[in-house]
Design a protein around this motif. Structure first.
Motif, PDB file in Angstrom:
ATOM      1  N   ALA A 175       0.834  -1.213   0.000  1.00 20.44           N
ATOM      2  CA  ALA A 175       0.000   0.000   0.000  1.00 20.44           C
ATOM      3  C   ALA A 175       0.868   1.261   0.000  1.00 20.44           C
ATOM      4  CB  ALA A 175      -0.934  -0.017   1.200  1.00 20.44           C
ATOM      5  N   LEU A 176       1.921   1.259   0.800  1.00 19.60           N
ATOM      6  CA  LEU A 176       2.819   2.415   0.823  1.00 19.60           C
ATOM      7  C   LEU A 176       3.525   2.608  -0.520  1.00 19.60           C
ATOM      8  CD1 LEU A 176       4.434   2.133   4.378  1.00 19.60           C
ATOM      9  CD2 LEU A 176       2.741   3.804   3.593  1.00 19.60           C
TER      10      LEU A 176
ATOM     11  N   ARG B   7       5.551   4.910 -11.821  1.00 19.03           N
ATOM     12  CA  ARG B   7       4.597   4.331 -10.872  1.00 19.03           C
ATOM     13  C   ARG B   7       4.706   2.803 -10.836  1.00 19.03           C
ATOM     14  NH1 ARG B   7       0.222   5.780 -13.208  1.00 19.03           N
ATOM     15  NH2 ARG B   7      -0.034   7.770 -12.144  1.00 19.03           N
TER      16      ARG B   7
ATOM     17  N   VAL C 197       5.811   0.460  -7.532  1.00 17.29           N
ATOM     18  CA  VAL C 197       4.885  -0.562  -7.015  1.00 17.29           C
ATOM     19  C   VAL C 197       5.509  -1.946  -7.132  1.00 17.29           C
ATOM     20  CG1 VAL C 197       2.639  -1.652  -7.388  1.00 17.29           C
ATOM     21  CG2 VAL C 197       2.852   0.832  -7.486  1.00 17.29           C
TER      22      VAL C 197
ATOM     23  N   ARG D 299       3.208  12.129 -10.006  1.00 14.81           N
ATOM     24  CA  ARG D 299       2.554  13.428 -10.189  1.00 14.81           C
ATOM     25  C   ARG D 299       3.500  14.605 -10.003  1.00 14.81           C
ATOM     26  NH1 ARG D 299      -1.528  10.641  -7.333  1.00 14.81           N
ATOM     27  NH2 ARG D 299      -0.776  11.529  -5.371  1.00 14.81           N
TER      28      ARG D 299
ATOM     29  N   SER E 241       2.351   1.762  -3.447  1.00 12.87           N
ATOM     30  CA  SER E 241       1.362   2.282  -4.395  1.00 12.87           C
ATOM     31  C   SER E 241       1.148   3.780  -4.196  1.00 12.87           C
ATOM     32  CB  SER E 241       0.045   1.522  -4.239  1.00 12.87           C
ATOM     33  OG  SER E 241      -0.943   2.030  -5.108  1.00 12.87           O
ATOM     34  N   TRP E 242       1.040   4.202  -2.942  1.00 10.38           N
ATOM     35  CA  TRP E 242       0.873   5.637  -2.670  1.00 10.38           C
ATOM     36  C   TRP E 242       2.104   6.433  -3.090  1.00 10.38           C
ATOM     37  CZ3 TRP E 242       3.729   8.832   0.528  1.00 10.38           C
ATOM     38  CH2 TRP E 242       3.230  10.117   0.709  1.00 10.38           C
ATOM     39  N   LEU E 243       3.290   5.896  -2.784  1.00 10.06           N
ATOM     40  CA  LEU E 243       4.518   6.593  -3.148  1.00 10.06           C
ATOM     41  C   LEU E 243       4.672   6.692  -4.669  1.00 10.06           C
ATOM     42  CD1 LEU E 243       7.139   7.892  -2.156  1.00 10.06           C
ATOM     43  CD2 LEU E 243       8.206   5.621  -2.214  1.00 10.06           C
TER      44      LEU E 243
ATOM     45  N   GLY F  67       2.226   6.885  -6.932  1.00 12.52           N
ATOM     46  CA  GLY F  67       1.351   7.952  -7.399  1.00 12.52           C
ATOM     47  C   GLY F  67       1.860   9.335  -7.028  1.00 12.52           C
ATOM     48  N   PHE F  68       2.434   9.467  -5.830  1.00 12.73           N
ATOM     49  CA  PHE F  68       2.956  10.768  -5.386  1.00 12.73           C
ATOM     50  C   PHE F  68       4.123  11.213  -6.253  1.00 12.73           C
ATOM     51  CE2 PHE F  68       5.894  13.250  -2.779  1.00 12.73           C
ATOM     52  CZ  PHE F  68       5.056  14.270  -2.326  1.00 12.73           C
TER      53      PHE F  68
END
Length: 409
Positions: free
Chosen positions: A114-115, A148, A152, A125, A117-119, A121-122
């Protein structure tokens, strides 16, 4: 009573029976043989050599006396349904206990994924922080997706290593390679168009609104998508060409250079003066609004045949301010009018007799065309501009690979 309760009770009873049997069977066997049982057994004297010899002799003589030893299969009968069920239940319980013991590691692995995946996307962008952002919108989207996916994938590999499942990674990658090979053959055309779209986005041989001719298809560019290039023909129809065809085709772009040359041919009678005809025509072409002086109008004798002299004239315009078709039409009209005024005739294909006329009755030569410009329209042709704008707006948002302001994700 519920079935799970009965199952647990039966299993517990079975285990207790086995425990009691394990404890009692040796004592019963010893009692049957006459061996001392309990504390007295330790105080009893050991058997002497004669008794041992007698017992050995009896055991040796037993087969000879007609006694039959039991078969090995009779000693160890095959397990029944209950025994098999007990073994299966024990294995299931062991697996569940192992899974419960590994739940903390599994939760930690999910948190890592999960971390990641968030990283991913961050970071995707904020490509400008990594200095990976370009002026090409499609390349920005492609780099964003690659970054991304890499982040992941790194998180997934870290989670699998935490779970000691690295062997699973090898198996998954091998399967993915085989599946990718099969899909590559199955969707070869789609993949080819997609790659061609990436290469066209990098090279950008045309821009939105350019007038191009691609593989014999003429029109103005509307948009470049990942799999097709959209054109609008000059009669207002939408035309979609596969990117693979566009990438391999010969592309003629009329708009890339704002200066464009037009030409037209005029045939005059061989008896006419070439110098007079060309000077008169060049003067008329230079008077047209929209014809450039640098480079200026030019001419050449294209052909000299018994049927006549073919003169070809050239002129240049700026496509940003003038329309080529309108300027060319006005040039032909003015040259025709000037030739009529100067009695420069075209070759005649038939012979005719001209009757003599009096000089008093003969008036000045008349021409059906005026010898001066009559507010001729030479502006840029805007017939399909409105349709072109609507088509560009109707293109999928963020998928036009030629639009510098878009940012596809």
């Amino acid at each position: 009573m519920a079935w799970p309760t009965l199952m647990r009770a039966s299993c517990l009873g079975t285990w207790l029976l086995l425990a009691f049997a394990t404890a009692l069977v040796p004592a019963a066997v010893a009692q049957q043989r006459g061996d001392p049982v309990g504390p007295a057994a330790g105080a009893a004297p050991a058997a002497d050599a004669d008794a041992t010899a007698d017992a050995t002799a009896d055991a040796t003589a037993a087969p000879a006396a007609g006694r039959v030893l039991p078969d090995a299969s009779a000693v160890a009968p095959p397990p029944g349904i209950r025994e098999r069920f007990d073994v299966t239940f024990d294995r299931v319980v062991a697996k569940l206990v192992g899974l419960a013991a590994s739940l903390p590691l599994l939760m930690a692995a999910l948190v890592i994924v999960a971390l990641a995946s968030w990283l991913g996307g961050f970071v995707s962008r904020r490509l400008h922080l990594l200095r990976l952002r370009t002026d090409n919108p499609y390349m920005n989207g492609l780099i964003r997706n690659v970054v991304r996916v890499l982040i992941v994938l790194f998180g997934v590999l870290l989670a699998l290593d935490l779970l000691n499942a690295t062997a699973l990674v090898t198996a998954v990658l091998g399967s993915a390679g085989v599946v990718g090979l099969v899909l590559g053959f199955a969707f070869k055309d789609i993949a080819e168009n997609y790659v061609a779209g990436i290469l066209l986005s990098l090279r950008q041989p045309f821009s939105p609104g350019d007038l191009v001719v691609i593989d014999g298809n003429e029109g103005r560019v509307v948009a470049l998508h990942s799999r097709s290039t959209v054109l609008m023909t000059l009669d207002g129809n939408e035309l979609r060409l596969p990117n693979a065809l566009v990438f391999k085709a010969i592309i003629l772009n009329y708009t890339r250079n704002p200066k464009r040359r037009f030409d037209f041919a005029v045939t005059i009678d061989p008896a006419q003066s070439i110098q007079q005809a060309q000077a008169l025509a060049l003067g008329q072409v230079a008077r047209i609004d929209g014809v450039l002086t640098d480079p200026g109008p030019s001419w050449t004798v294209q052909e000299f045949t018994p049927a006549g002299l073919v003169l070809r004239f050239f002129g240049w315009i700026d496509q940003r301010h003038s329309d080529l078709g309108k300027v060319r039409s006005e040039a032909i009209r003015l040259v025709k009018a000037a030739y009529a005024q100067a009695d420069i005739e075209s070759p005649r294909t038939t012979y005719h007799l001209r009757m003599a006329r009096d000089t008093e009755d003969a008036g000045p030569p008349r021409s059906p065309e005026p010898a001066h410009p009559v507010n001729a329209d030479t502006s840029v042709n805007r017939d399909i501009d409105e349709q072109l704008a609507h088509a560009q707006q109707a293109a999928d948002a963020g998928t036009n690979l030629l639009e510098p302001g878009t940012d596809p994700r």
